[in-house]
Scaffold this motif. Structure first.
Motif, PDB file in Angstrom:
ATOM      1  N   GLY A 294       0.795  -1.221   0.000  1.00 30.07           N
ATOM      2  CA  GLY A 294       0.000   0.000   0.000  1.00 30.07           C
ATOM      3  C   GLY A 294       0.827   1.271   0.000  1.00 30.07           C
ATOM      4  N   ASP A 295       2.134   1.190   0.330  1.00 33.28           N
ATOM      5  CA  ASP A 295       2.987   2.392   0.273  1.00 33.28           C
ATOM      6  C   ASP A 295       3.086   2.872  -1.178  1.00 33.28           C
ATOM      7  N   GLU A 296       3.051   4.187  -1.372  1.00 38.26           N
ATOM      8  CA  GLU A 296       2.981   4.755  -2.712  1.00 38.26           C
ATOM      9  C   GLU A 296       4.371   5.028  -3.293  1.00 38.26           C
ATOM     10  N   VAL A 299       6.196   8.209 -10.054  1.00 41.37           N
ATOM     11  CA  VAL A 299       7.134   8.526 -11.127  1.00 41.37           C
ATOM     12  C   VAL A 299       6.645   9.821 -11.770  1.00 41.37           C
ATOM     13  N   GLU A 300       7.507  10.849 -11.745  1.00 43.70           N
ATOM     14  CA  GLU A 300       7.165  12.154 -12.317  1.00 43.70           C
ATOM     15  C   GLU A 300       7.882  12.319 -13.651  1.00 43.70           C
ATOM     16  N   THR A 301       7.125  12.649 -14.701  1.00 47.30           N
ATOM     17  CA  THR A 301       7.691  12.904 -16.021  1.00 47.30           C
ATOM     18  C   THR A 301       7.345  14.326 -16.445  1.00 47.30           C
ATOM     19  N   GLN A 302       7.713  14.642 -17.681  1.00 50.47           N
ATOM     20  CA  GLN A 302       7.475  15.992 -18.189  1.00 50.47           C
ATOM     21  C   GLN A 302       5.980  16.324 -18.278  1.00 50.47           C
ATOM     22  N   ASP A 303       5.136  15.310 -18.527  1.00 49.68           N
ATOM     23  CA  ASP A 303       3.715  15.572 -18.745  1.00 49.68           C
ATOM     24  C   ASP A 303       2.813  15.006 -17.647  1.00 49.68           C
ATOM     25  N   ASP A 304       3.243  13.954 -16.975  1.00 49.83           N
ATOM     26  CA  ASP A 304       2.325  13.242 -16.078  1.00 49.83           C
ATOM     27  C   ASP A 304       3.010  12.806 -14.778  1.00 49.83           C
ATOM     28  N   TYR A 305       2.141  12.448 -13.818  1.00 49.58           N
ATOM     29  CA  TYR A 305       2.543  11.755 -12.589  1.00 49.58           C
ATOM     30  C   TYR A 305       1.937  10.355 -12.657  1.00 49.58           C
ATOM     31  N   TYR A 306       2.772   9.339 -12.392  1.00 52.63           N
ATOM     32  CA  TYR A 306       2.303   7.965 -12.367  1.00 52.63           C
ATOM     33  C   TYR A 306       2.438   7.450 -10.938  1.00 52.63           C
ATOM     34  N   VAL A 307       1.304   7.057 -10.367  1.00 51.20           N
ATOM     35  CA  VAL A 307       1.269   6.640  -8.966  1.00 51.20           C
ATOM     36  C   VAL A 307       1.078   5.126  -8.909  1.00 51.20           C
ATOM     37  N   TYR A 308       2.030   4.453  -8.174  1.00 52.17           N
ATOM     38  CA  TYR A 308       1.961   3.007  -7.970  1.00 52.17           C
ATOM     39  C   TYR A 308       1.818   2.743  -6.464  1.00 52.17           C
ATOM     40  N   LYS A 309       1.248   1.580  -6.153  1.00 54.53           N
ATOM     41  CA  LYS A 309       1.197   1.125  -4.768  1.00 54.53           C
ATOM     42  C   LYS A 309       1.924  -0.206  -4.655  1.00 54.53           C
ATOM     43  N   MET A 310       2.787  -0.289  -3.596  1.00 59.14           N
ATOM     44  CA  MET A 310       3.580  -1.497  -3.384  1.00 59.14           C
ATOM     45  C   MET A 310       2.635  -2.668  -3.079  1.00 59.14           C
ATOM     46  N   THR A 311       2.906  -3.824  -3.750  1.00 58.54           N
ATOM     47  CA  THR A 311       2.033  -4.990  -3.595  1.00 58.54           C
ATOM     48  C   THR A 311       2.753  -6.199  -2.988  1.00 58.54           C
ATOM     49  N   SER A 312       4.009  -6.439  -3.375  1.00 56.67           N
ATOM     50  CA  SER A 312       4.711  -7.636  -2.897  1.00 56.67           C
ATOM     51  C   SER A 312       6.213  -7.409  -2.943  1.00 56.67           C
ATOM     52  N   MET A 313       6.946  -8.369  -2.304  1.00 57.05           N
ATOM     53  CA  MET A 313       8.415  -8.263  -2.208  1.00 57.05           C
ATOM     54  C   MET A 313       9.028  -9.653  -2.280  1.00 57.05           C
ATOM     55  N   LEU A 314      10.157  -9.744  -2.925  1.00 55.85           N
ATOM     56  CA  LEU A 314      10.967 -10.962  -2.952  1.00 55.85           C
ATOM     57  C   LEU A 314      12.279 -10.650  -2.253  1.00 55.85           C
TER      58      LEU A 314
END
Length: 378
Positions: A294-296, A299-314
């Motif tokens: 759930g931690d966010e 990724v910030e680019t020239q045109d957009d913000y892309y928001v991801y949420k952490m789901t799993s870890m190895l």
């Protein structure tokens, strides 16, 4: 003993006149005039027996040059001078008794007089430290031979010199290793942070001025900014995963070359995979193991913000396990194509033996014209 004869006659056997009683008496005690034929009367000179050998002379020690002239000897320790000028000696413990020879022997045993030089040489040979102007028990200066001998004794042996050289090599090596560790753990971070901050500022200025256009980026070229609010991470993203061009400069690298090429955030499906140092060189991914579901991740680019949420870890996998950056990673828990993000780094810390993997799923795509997402505003 000659016998007395009654008459004076000639002794033919000896060719002399015979002795008479009176004549013998006169010859023994002298005549009327008190004279004697070659002998002294008992009243004038006693009889002395003839000497057949030289008289006995007692042994005398060699003359001591220090006592040739008359002198008044110094009073012994503890002696007091009487009014008459005579000294009265008080016995002192350890003072030798006897004649001059006994005193000289005692002085030699104490290291004095002629025994001082011998004692000094023995002290130098045995390695004892002494002043060059004195020896054990005496204030007499040392000879040149003894001084050189003491100087040689004070010089370190080849073994000591070798051990000192080895010790200096170890100390120098230790100092160099300490400097190298300081460089790796501290100075590389300082430089990487400075370079990353400079690249971030450059990207933001270019975006604000409109100089950059979306498109194909060159290896080592920065094109986005990664935000992990939970870890307070803000770091530029560059094309490629080269250590020299990207990772060692404190940036995060995008898998974009050859068989390791992955999707871009703007793609409708795919896995946007990133790599970063966990230790040294800015260490942007040092604490990604502390992320929770759930931690966010933004990724910030020239045109957009892309928001991801952490789901799993190895937590641990082999460095050759490239399947973790597949479009649908098999161990991520994803079962169908989507818009995913993958963070990869080394583990355990300060080694590169294994890899730590973190996956996330895109939950929001926000144009810059609408402002920052909630994850960056809070």
């Amino acid at each position: 003993m000659t016998a007395l004869r009654p008459e004076r006659e000639t002794d033919a056997s000896y060719g002399q006149e015979p002795y008479e009683a009176s004549g013998a008496f006169e010859e023994w005690y002298g005549d009327a005039a008190g004279q004697q034929r070659g002998y002294a009367t008992p009243a004038e000179e006693p009889y002395a027996a003839p000497v057949t050998q030289e008289p006995y002379e007692p042994y005398l020690p060699p003359i001591d040059e220090e006592t040739v002239a008359l002198r008044i000897p110094d009073p012994p320790p503890g002696a007091s001078i009487s009014p008459s000028g005579a000294s009265t000696a008080t016995p002192v413990s350890g003072t030798p008794s006897g004649g001059r020879a006994a005193r000289r022997k005692a002085a030699k045993r104490r290291g004095g007089r002629h025994g001082g030089a011998h004692a000094a040489s023995e002290s130098a040979e045995s390695g004892e430290s002494s002043d060059s102007f004195g020896s054990s028990g005496s204030g007499a200066p040392l000879s040149r031979v003894e001084a050189r001998r003491q100087a040689r004794a004070r010089k370190p042996s080849p073994g000591v010199i070798a051990s000192r050289a080895v010790g200096e090599v170890f100390i120098t090596t230790g100092v160099l290793m300490l400097l190298f560790v300081s460089y790796q753990l501290w100075w590389t971070n300082v430089r990487a942070h400075a370079q990353a901050d400079k690249e971030t500022s450059s990207l933001q200025k270019d975006w604000a001025s409109g100089k950059r256009e979306p498109g194909e980026f060159q290896p080592g070229q920065g094109f986005a900014i990664l935000h992990i609010p939970e870890l307070d991470v803000v770091v530029p993203i560059a094309q490629g995963v080269s250590n020299k061009k990207v990772l060692d400069k404190g940036m995060v690298g995008h898998y974009s070359e050859g068989k390791l090429k992955t999707a871009m955030p703007s793609d409708k499906t795919g896995n946007f995979a990133l790599a970063g140092h966990r230790n040294t060189h800015g260490e942007p991914f040092r604490y990604i193991n502390k992320l929770k579901a759930g931690d966010e991740i933004v990724v910030e680019t020239q045109d957009d913000y892309y928001v991801y949420k952490m789901t799993s870890m190895l937590p641990v996998t082999s460095p050759s396990n490239t399947s973790v950056i597949n479009p649908v990673p098999p161990q991520s828990g994803f079962t169908k194509p989507g818009r995913y993000i993958t963070l990869t780094t080394c583990t355990p810390e300060y080694t590169s033996k294994y890899r730590l993997i973190v996956w996330g799923k895109m939950v929001e795509e926000r144009p810059r014209s609408k402002g920052k997402p909630d994850a960056l505003v809070q």
